[in-house]
Design an enzyme around this catalytic site. Structure first.
Site, mmCIF file in Angstrom:
data_model
loop_
_atom_site.group_PDB
_atom_site.id
_atom_site.type_symbol
_atom_site.label_atom_id
_atom_site.label_comp_id
_atom_site.label_asym_id
_atom_site.label_seq_id
_atom_site.Cartn_x
_atom_site.Cartn_y
_atom_site.Cartn_z
ATOM 1 N N PRO A 1 -41.894 -8.635 -7.203
ATOM 2 C CA PRO A 1 -41.602 -7.399 -8.094
ATOM 3 C C PRO A 1 -40.255 -6.113 -7.799
ATOM 4 O O PRO A 1 -40.326 -6.474 -6.907
ATOM 5 C CB PRO A 1 -42.822 -6.705 -7.857
ATOM 6 C CG PRO A 1 -43.953 -7.224 -7.548
ATOM 7 C CD PRO A 1 -42.813 -8.987 -6.402
ATOM 8 N N CYS A 2 -39.665 -6.299 -8.879
ATOM 9 C CA CYS A 2 -38.462 -5.118 -8.757
ATOM 10 C C CYS A 2 -38.652 -4.086 -7.848
ATOM 11 O O CYS A 2 -37.564 -3.710 -7.221
ATOM 12 C CB CYS A 2 -37.956 -5.070 -10.449
ATOM 13 S SG CYS A 2 -38.486 -4.454 -11.199
ATOM 14 N N GLN A 3 -40.051 -3.800 -8.267
ATOM 15 C CA GLN A 3 -40.038 -2.423 -7.237
ATOM 16 C C GLN A 3 -39.377 -2.035 -5.825
ATOM 17 O O GLN A 3 -39.531 -1.322 -5.361
ATOM 18 C CB GLN A 3 -41.057 -1.679 -7.468
ATOM 19 C CG GLN A 3 -41.824 -1.576 -8.720
ATOM 20 C CD GLN A 3 -42.543 -2.840 -9.847
ATOM 21 O OE1 GLN A 3 -42.040 -3.762 -9.570
ATOM 22 N NE2 GLN A 3 -43.774 -2.486 -10.436
ATOM 23 N N SER A 4 -39.701 -4.022 -5.032
ATOM 24 C CA SER A 4 -39.477 -4.017 -3.333
ATOM 25 C C SER A 4 -37.850 -4.107 -3.353
ATOM 26 O O SER A 4 -38.244 -3.771 -1.999
ATOM 27 C CB SER A 4 -40.372 -5.200 -3.439
ATOM 28 O OG SER A 4 -39.820 -6.798 -3.835
#
Length: 735
Positions: free
Chosen positions: A206-209
């Site tokens: 996921p891009c939040q990571s």
């Protein structure tokens, strides 16, 4: 009003009586054999149920409930109001035959190679299985993919995987339901892979990571997933890996994240080449700073270690640097100062913190999980949690050690020793590439050229820039842009992009994808296909709509002879011949339902509309008429139908949809004022109709944090036809 019940016929020679379904309506009667038999003593006529607690009786009762539901749906809840007897019989027999065909499920223990060359793949952050599905559709010159394992953290992802790949397709593909950040994840992964070599790893953290080390402002469960993904790559060392993400990652933090990702990929080393680099460092050591060279050797040797051994190696590195500090402590501070001074104690205790990084990381993970469970975000608690989690990070500990050294009155002849300790600690936390930059500073021009040659052979993966792929270029009726990082092992042919399968003029339209499903109204569910008459449904524009339908190859390319429409491919299925289903598609409500045999074998699945009230339907009608939410605003206000909802996407039949997300209410069907069904969204993602999304249809509120219902499974997935194009390109090039 029709009555629906079950009765027993005469028992056969073995004493088993056939169960029949009987429908009475306005003096007419329809009888249909269910295909099931039961001993009369084990059947309760009043309850019309099989008695007893056996698995067999449980499955019979589930089957009878299923038939009753389908009969009731046909007679009382369908658009059609008048039926002839034979028509009712035919439709119910379709359901019965479909169910009987699937009475026995054969789970194959091994994916046998009938011909051709199989290459293995693993799907991380798998979700519904968009990557997996696309890889099983790919074949090139008798080369194909063998599915080894998928991973995700959610139970419904696992359920959807198990039903599709183990039960329906009969494959032996494993599923690992575990958080990739957990300490024993890699051990469990290797256990399930069971010694098999993995040729390709795919997945989208996921891009939040994605965050810059030392600049994290938010700590959540997704933190550092990218780095853990790369740890799997380092251990499995596949020939290719594909990392998918949103387009925004290219510009996140002014492009620094993209550069970090490339740097980390370039830092994956071929451990067989490490001795060559160590030899080079030892050569420099004779003419240079021996302490820093020794630190670099220890750092490089960490790359050889498996994850379970790395903690010992890291502790050994810190002990090595701490010994250096202990040696110079008497020379930079007197005895009393060395025991009581806050700055010296900060340095000394900092080494303790760094040496126990494993324990602090575990504590950090537990705190992040608790923080997430308690919804700590956008409140007065979050800063305290963030500050603490930042404090215990290795980068922050080293900053405090460095500041303490700077504050000490160190004699000038020992300043270099103190600086070397700080540099050694920074080597500990940097990537392989950054460590090498430190090495370069001690090299002359000739040595730098020699080092570059060594680095060419030591870098395991080749990658230049990420590739932006629009799903609509690969036969998907959706403009969904995704970034692909394709890592190519140095012994494999380089892949920098995925060629489009369709041109701009050849792209699949929404109408092609959905027209044959357009027989359902508000708050309805369909379990079989119905005939669509385009000429009556689109009076006046039927010719224009019919022209949108094209015969195509699987990949979306128009073809004059022998092709199928997008909808026909969706019904037939796009899997290659060797992955033919062992059983027809079925739906289960949850894992318990699967274990108890409560399977719903329907001809069409996941095709249910939301129950929207009259106000919402009227609002959607106004937006649909205007063709655009913004254009409809004045009329909505005038009719008192305005809403705070940020956006509605009106589907245009002759275009591609915008990116399909996880909330169906964001979209308005092109032909009627309603939202989309799961099946319609799955079609826009290019999933075959035989791919059944399991569990709950949708969820809301805080449940969205933990549950992954059908709409979320669909919206978060990689479009299978995009994955198929990626897999096909890999098969063309893989050695």
């Amino acid at each position: 009003m029709a009555t629906i019940n079950f009765y027993l016929d005469k028992p056969d020679k073995k004493g088993f009586a056939p169960i029949h379904l009987r429908i009475n309506c306005n003096g007419s009667q329809v009888k249909v054999s269910t295909g099931q038999k039961v001993e009369p003593k084990n059947f309760d006529k009043s309850k019309q149920k099989a008695t007893g607690l056996t698995v067999e009786s449980h499955e019979i009762n589930h089957y009878l409930d299923f038939l009753r539901e389908r009969a009731d749906e046909l007679l009382h809840h369908s658009n059609k109001k008048t039926f002839i007897q034979n028509e009712v019989k035919r439709i119910l027999n379709e359901h019965i035959e479909n169910y009987k065909e699937n009475n026995y499920v054969n789970i194959v223990k091994e994916q046998v190679s009938l011909y051709g060359k199989p290459f293995t793949f693993v799907d991380l952050f798998a979700g519904a299985g968009g990557f997996s599905e696309g890889f099983l559709q790919a074949e090139y010159n008798n080369k194909y993919f063998d599915f080894v394992l998928a991973n995700d953290i959610n139970e419904n992802c696992e359920l959807t995987h198990v039903v599709r790949y183990n039960h329906q397709l009969g494959l032996d593909a494993e599923f690992l339901k575990q958080d990739i950040t957990e300490p024993d994840f890699l051990d469990n992964l290797l256990k399930k892979i069971n010694g098999r070599k993995i040729d390709v790893v795919c997945g989208g953290p996921p891009c939040q990571s994605f965050s810059l080390a030392g600049k994290r402002k938010k700590f959540d469960k997704k933190d550092d997933l990218f780095f853990h993904y790369l740890e799997v790559i380092k251990v499995l060392q596949p020939k290719y890996f594909v990392m998918e993400n949103v387009k925004g990652i290219l510009t996140k933090e002014k492009g620094k994240i993209k550069e970090l990702v490339l740097k980390e990929i370039n830092s994956i080393v071929d451990i067989k080449e490490i001795p060559q680099l160590i030899l080079f460092i030892n050569k420099i050591r004779k003419e240079s700073n021996s302490f820093l060279c020794d630190a670099l050797i220890k750092r490089v040797e960490l790359e050889k270690l498996l994850e379970k051994d790395k903690e010992i190696g890291k502790a050994d590195f810190i002990n090595f640097v701490e010994k250096r500090f202990k040696k110079i402590t008497p020379k930079i501070a007197d005895y009393k100062t060395s025991k009581t001074d806050e700055k010296i104690n900060t340095i000394r205790h900092g080494f303790n913190l760094l040496a126990r990084a494993k324990e602090w990381d575990k504590l950090k993970r537990d705190i992040i999980k608790e923080k997430d469970f308690c919804n700590i975000d956008s409140d007065n608690f979050v800063d305290a949690f963030t500050d603490f989690l930042t404090e215990i990070g290795s980068e922050n500990v080293i900053i405090k050690i460095e500041n303490s050294f700077k504050s000490l009155k160190v004699p000038s002849n020992y300043k270099k020793d103190c600086d070397d300790i700080i540099t050694a600690l920074k080597i500990y936390t940097t990537s392989f590439d950054e460590s090498i930059e430190i090495l370069k500073s001690d090299c002359n021009a000739k040595m730098k050229r020699e080092l570059e040659t060594i680095l060419e052979s030591i870098r395991l993966y080749k990658i230049e820039q990420p590739f932006v792929a629009n799903a609509s270029n690969y036969g998907v009726p959706q403009n969904r842009e995704r970034v692909l990082f394709i890592g190519c092992r140095k012994d494999q042919k380089f892949i920098s992009e995925i060629p489009s399968t369709v041109s701009e003029e050849e792209k699949v339209t929404i109408f092609e994808a959905l027209y044959d499903l357009d027989f359902i109204g508000n708050n309805q569910e369909a379990h079989r296909y119905e005939e669509i008459d385009i000429s009556s449904q689109y009076n006046g524009v039927a010719k224009e709509m019919s022209k949108l339908l094209k015969k195509r190859k699987i990949d979306g390319k128009p073809i004059l002879r022998g092709g199928k429409s997008f909808a026909e491919w969706s019904r037939k299925g796009r899997l290659i011949e060797r992955f033919k289903p062992q059983t027809k598609p079925f739906y289960v409500r949850n894992t318990e339902g699967l274990e108890n045999g409560e399977k719903f074998f329907d001809i069409l699945n996941n095709h249910k509309t939301s129950n929207q009230n009259e106000t919402v339907i009227e609002r959607l009608g106004v937006i649909l008429k205007n063709g655009d939410y913004k254009k409809a605003q004045p009329e909505l206000k005038k009719l008192n139908l305005a809403t705070n909802k940020r956006n509605y996407n009106v589907l245009k039949p002759d275009e591609q949809s915008s990116t399909i997300m996880t909330i169906a209410d964001d979209y308005i069907h092109y032909n009627s004022p309603r939202s989309l069904t799961v099946r319609e969204m799955a079609r826009l993602q290019s999933f075959d109709d035989s791919f059944v999304f399991q569990g709950k249809r949708s969820t809301g509120g805080n449940n969205r944090k933990t549950e992954v219902p059908q709409y979320t499974l669909v919206g978060n997935a990689v479009p299978p036809l995009l994955a198929r194009a990626v897999a096909s390109e890999i098969l063309k090039n893989i050695k």
